[in-house]
Design an enzyme around this catalytic site. Structure first.
Site, short mmCIF file in Angstrom:
data_model
loop_
_atom_site.label_atom_id
_atom_site.label_comp_id
_atom_site.label_asym_id
_atom_site.label_seq_id
_atom_site.Cartn_x
_atom_site.Cartn_y
_atom_site.Cartn_z
CD GLU A 110 5.89 -27.03 -10.42
OE1 GLU A 110 5.90 -28.31 -10.45
OE2 GLU A 110 5.23 -26.38 -9.30
CD GLU A 130 9.84 -28.30 -6.32
OE1 GLU A 130 8.80 -27.63 -6.73
OE2 GLU A 130 10.97 -28.60 -6.86
#
Length: 259
Positions: A110, A130
């Site tokens: 990210e 995740e």
């Protein structure tokens, strides 16, 4: 030990994430990164930033799970600029090059997506794991489907599978792959090229791209022609605008001052 190392080379600002053993980001590091990138944004002498990680194994795995287990809440205040100091930093109208020197996953991916140009070492790998820990890659869920083919982005988000540097380049996630010993040389050469360019034009490009992302084409174009972008208005009233025209007419390289 400071988890962030910085170096200034002319108009280029190098930022190295240095948190042994994996360059994971905890709350304190995120807040420092926010302060660092705010200084970069606000210093008129700094025109281009390079972000990389220390060592050759990890660029950044994202959130420091050990710190989280020790009390760092995932929804805490990451500091100015949000996670890693870049994702939500307002008004950052300067180019940021990300040099991915190894494993780039979770919040690290990210963070890389917050840059403008991504160079990767040939051994770099990418993932959004995740899903395997029961959490959501929130920023990546917004950004990744806009950067690479939707179905590839969704596969990464839904399965957490890893991709290597060649596949990342094939889908357009990274601009270029370099041997690891040439990664920073290439990043610095590119940064120097950008640093010699017109900073006010770069600022206008970044603001237009950012603001126009969710606008209809004609609406965005109308904002430009009606002088509703601050950076564009500043560019068209600048000394650099005159210098560019003069340099073209005189068949010489322009000297940009950012004024």
């Amino acid at each position: 030990m400071n988890p962030i190392r910085t170096e200034i080379r002319g108009h280029v600002f190098e930022v190295t994430l240095d948190r042994p053993n994996a360059n994971a980001i905890d709350l304190a590091t995120s807040r420092i990164m926010g302060e660092v990138f705010t200084c970069f944004r606000d210093d008129p002498e700094l025109r281009v930033a390079i972000l990389t990680g220390s060592g050759e194994k990890f660029f950044c795995p994202g959130w420091d799970l050990k710190a989280a287990a020790g009390g760092d809440a995932v929804d805490s205040d990451y500091g100015v600029g949000g996670f890693g100091g870049l994702q939500e930093l307002r008004g950052l109208n300067k180019p940021v090059i990300v040099a991915v020197n190894g494993i780039c996953c979770g919040g690290g991916l990210e963070l890389a997506l917050s840059g403008d140009i991504i160079l990767a070492a040939d051994h770099a790998t990418f993932a959004l794991p995740e899903i395997r820990s029961g959490t959501v890659a929130d920023a990546a869920s917004i950004k990744l489907p806009k950067r690479i083919p939707y179905h590839i982005a969704m596969e990464m988000l839904l399965t957490g599978r890893w991709i290597d540097a060649p596949e990342a380049a094939r889908w357009g996630l990274v601009n270029r792959i370099l041997p690891s010993d040439r990664l920073m040389t290439a990043a610095r050469a590119l940064a120097d090229e950008l640093a010699s360019g017109p900073p006010l034009v770069f600022a206008a490009i970044k603001e237009i791209v950012r603001e126009a992302e969710d606008m209809k084409f004609q609406d965005a174009l109308n904002r430009i022609t009606k002088s509703q972008f601050e950076t564009v208005e500043k560019l068209y009233r600048s000394e650099d605008q005159i210098e560019g025209a003069r340099a073209f007419a005189e068949k010489r390289d322009p000297v940009w001052t950012g004024r």
